[in-house]
Design a protein around this motif. Structure first.
Motif, PDB file in Angstrom:
ATOM      1  N   GLY A  16      13.521 -13.644  13.456  1.00  0.00           N
ATOM      2  CA  GLY A  16      14.037 -13.870  11.634  1.00  0.00           C
ATOM      3  C   GLY A  16      13.833 -15.579  11.286  1.00  0.00           C
ATOM      4  N   PHE A  17      14.840 -16.294  12.156  1.00  0.00           N
ATOM      5  CA  PHE A  17      14.215 -17.671  12.243  1.00  0.00           C
ATOM      6  C   PHE A  17      13.028 -18.326  11.032  1.00  0.00           C
ATOM      7  N   ALA A  18      11.995 -17.143  11.726  1.00  0.00           N
ATOM      8  CA  ALA A  18      10.910 -17.203  11.323  1.00  0.00           C
ATOM      9  C   ALA A  18      10.894 -16.996   9.781  1.00  0.00           C
ATOM     10  N   TYR A  19      11.375 -15.565   9.912  1.00  0.00           N
ATOM     11  CA  TYR A  19      10.959 -15.112   8.897  1.00  0.00           C
ATOM     12  C   TYR A  19      11.493 -15.543   7.376  1.00  0.00           C
ATOM     13  N   VAL A  20      13.383 -15.715   7.640  1.00  0.00           N
ATOM     14  CA  VAL A  20      13.587 -16.661   6.432  1.00  0.00           C
ATOM     15  C   VAL A  20      12.870 -18.539   6.284  1.00  0.00           C
ATOM     16  N   ASN A  21      11.895 -18.910   7.453  1.00  0.00           N
ATOM     17  CA  ASN A  21      11.349 -19.736   6.982  1.00  0.00           C
ATOM     18  C   ASN A  21       9.947 -19.321   6.244  1.00  0.00           C
ATOM     19  N   LEU A  22       9.814 -18.178   5.857  1.00  0.00           N
ATOM     20  CA  LEU A  22       8.036 -17.929   5.423  1.00  0.00           C
ATOM     21  C   LEU A  22       8.117 -18.528   3.601  1.00  0.00           C
ATOM     22  N   ASN A  23       9.901 -19.076   3.507  1.00  0.00           N
ATOM     23  CA  ASN A  23       9.346 -19.426   2.283  1.00  0.00           C
ATOM     24  C   ASN A  23       9.179 -21.259   1.574  1.00  0.00           C
ATOM     25  N   ASP A  24       9.145 -21.552   3.179  1.00  0.00           N
ATOM     26  CA  ASP A  24       9.885 -23.229   2.424  1.00  0.00           C
ATOM     27  C   ASP A  24       8.229 -23.917   2.819  1.00  0.00           C
ATOM     28  N   PRO A  25       8.962 -24.792   2.158  1.00  0.00           N
ATOM     29  CA  PRO A  25       6.963 -25.272   2.029  1.00  0.00           C
ATOM     30  C   PRO A  25       6.761 -26.156   3.111  1.00  0.00           C
ATOM     31  N   ASP A  26       7.094 -26.432   4.178  1.00  0.00           N
ATOM     32  CA  ASP A  26       7.040 -26.402   5.283  1.00  0.00           C
ATOM     33  C   ASP A  26       6.524 -24.859   6.379  1.00  0.00           C
ATOM     34  N   ALA A  27       6.957 -24.212   6.247  1.00  0.00           N
ATOM     35  CA  ALA A  27       6.250 -23.136   6.379  1.00  0.00           C
ATOM     36  C   ALA A  27       5.432 -23.000   7.587  1.00  0.00           C
ATOM     37  N   TRP A  28       4.495 -23.587   7.295  1.00  0.00           N
ATOM     38  CA  TRP A  28       3.593 -23.365   8.375  1.00  0.00           C
ATOM     39  C   TRP A  28       4.553 -24.656   9.493  1.00  0.00           C
ATOM     40  N   LEU A  29       5.162 -25.125   9.620  1.00  0.00           N
ATOM     41  CA  LEU A  29       5.261 -25.382  10.495  1.00  0.00           C
ATOM     42  C   LEU A  29       6.552 -24.928  11.209  1.00  0.00           C
ATOM     43  N   TRP A  30       7.522 -24.656  10.635  1.00  0.00           N
ATOM     44  CA  TRP A  30       8.576 -23.650  11.385  1.00  0.00           C
ATOM     45  C   TRP A  30       8.627 -22.787  11.273  1.00  0.00           C
ATOM     46  N   VAL A  31       7.332 -21.809  10.550  1.00  0.00           N
ATOM     47  CA  VAL A  31       7.174 -20.407  11.691  1.00  0.00           C
ATOM     48  C   VAL A  31       6.590 -20.538  12.956  1.00  0.00           C
ATOM     49  N   GLY A  32       5.656 -21.858  12.656  1.00  0.00           N
ATOM     50  CA  GLY A  32       5.157 -22.104  14.265  1.00  0.00           C
ATOM     51  C   GLY A  32       6.055 -22.144  15.108  1.00  0.00           C
ATOM     52  N   ILE A  33       6.836 -22.974  14.932  1.00  0.00           N
ATOM     53  CA  ILE A  33       7.630 -23.010  15.796  1.00  0.00           C
ATOM     54  C   ILE A  33       9.020 -22.665  16.496  1.00  0.00           C
ATOM     55  N   TYR A  34       8.865 -21.359  15.676  1.00  0.00           N
ATOM     56  CA  TYR A  34       9.620 -20.659  16.152  1.00  0.00           C
ATOM     57  C   TYR A  34       9.095 -19.411  16.664  1.00  0.00           C
ATOM     58  N   LEU A  35       8.019 -18.602  16.609  1.00  0.00           N
ATOM     59  CA  LEU A  35       7.131 -17.496  16.474  1.00  0.00           C
ATOM     60  C   LEU A  35       6.497 -18.558  17.894  1.00  0.00           C
ATOM     61  N   ALA A  36       6.524 -19.855  18.589  1.00  0.00           N
ATOM     62  CA  ALA A  36       5.863 -20.098  20.045  1.00  0.00           C
ATOM     63  C   ALA A  36       7.617 -19.692  20.847  1.00  0.00           C
ATOM     64  N   VAL A  37       8.161 -19.917  20.264  1.00  0.00           N
ATOM     65  CA  VAL A  37       9.870 -20.054  21.333  1.00  0.00           C
ATOM     66  C   VAL A  37       9.931 -18.308  21.485  1.00  0.00           C
ATOM     67  N   THR A  38       9.887 -17.205  20.196  1.00  0.00           N
ATOM     68  CA  THR A  38       9.355 -16.074  20.966  1.00  0.00           C
ATOM     69  C   THR A  38       8.611 -15.869  21.686  1.00  0.00           C
ATOM     70  N   VAL A  39       7.403 -16.043  21.850  1.00  0.00           N
ATOM     71  CA  VAL A  39       6.496 -15.729  22.195  1.00  0.00           C
ATOM     72  C   VAL A  39       7.298 -16.206  23.826  1.00  0.00           C
ATOM     73  N   CYS A  40       7.855 -17.425  23.818  1.00  0.00           N
ATOM     74  CA  CYS A  40       7.992 -17.278  25.060  1.00  0.00           C
ATOM     75  C   CYS A  40       9.484 -16.730  26.328  1.00  0.00           C
ATOM     76  N   CYS A  41       9.886 -16.628  24.967  1.00  0.00           N
ATOM     77  CA  CYS A  41      11.127 -16.253  25.612  1.00  0.00           C
ATOM     78  C   CYS A  41      10.778 -14.437  25.949  1.00  0.00           C
ATOM     79  N   GLY A  42       9.509 -13.493  25.095  1.00  0.00           N
ATOM     80  CA  GLY A  42       9.307 -12.671  24.871  1.00  0.00           C
ATOM     81  C   GLY A  42       9.055 -12.333  26.565  1.00  0.00           C
ATOM     82  N   LEU A  43       7.573 -13.405  27.181  1.00  0.00           N
ATOM     83  CA  LEU A  43       6.937 -13.278  27.722  1.00  0.00           C
ATOM     84  C   LEU A  43       8.028 -13.004  28.970  1.00  0.00           C
TER      85      LEU A  43
END
Length: 125
Positions: A16-43
């Motif tokens: 959800g946090f990654a999704y709400v960051n999609l419209n940010d100017p620095d979305a490439w950074l924040w979506v990546g940050i949130y997805l990395a931790v999402t993957v760790c928690c999912g694994l």
């Protein structure tokens, strides 16, 4: 069982946090940050744990948090210069300190999630 539920909640929240960051100017950074931790928690839910990745991510997030804390219009300025006005009144970050302060607390949240898993692994795996 508690760690499974907690990490599922983490996964959903961080997606959800990654999704709400999609419209940010620095979305490439924040979506990546949130997805990395999402993957760790999912694994982690599937008993897959990579301590070096956890340590690397936690180090990156904490270093970035320190930069946001001490940087111009960062958290320290929010506390001392601006006297801690609300950062949640509106979703628009109209003042420069709002975005940096929100990002700082986001980094603390995701670092906390990784830290919980990092130390709880001995009880889970």
């Amino acid at each position: 069982m508690f760690l499974i539920i907690l990490n599922i909640v983490f996964c959903l929240a961080f997606i959800g946090f990654a999704y709400v960051n999609l419209n940010d100017p620095d979305a490439w950074l924040w979506v990546g940050i949130y997805l990395a931790v999402t993957v760790c928690c999912g694994l982690f839910v599937f008993k897959l744990y990579y301590p070096k990745i956890y340590l690397g991510l936690m180090a990156f997030y904490l270093i970035y948090a320190v930069i946001l804390f001490f940087g111009k219009d960062g958290v320290l300025d929010w506390i001392t210069k601006y006297k801690t006005p609300s950062i949640v009144e509106t979703m628009q970050a109209e003042k420069p300190y709002i975005e940096k302060t929100r990002e700082f607390f986001g980094l603390l949240i995701i670092t906390s999630a990784l830290t919980i898993d990092f130390f709880a692994v001995k009880f889970w795996l």
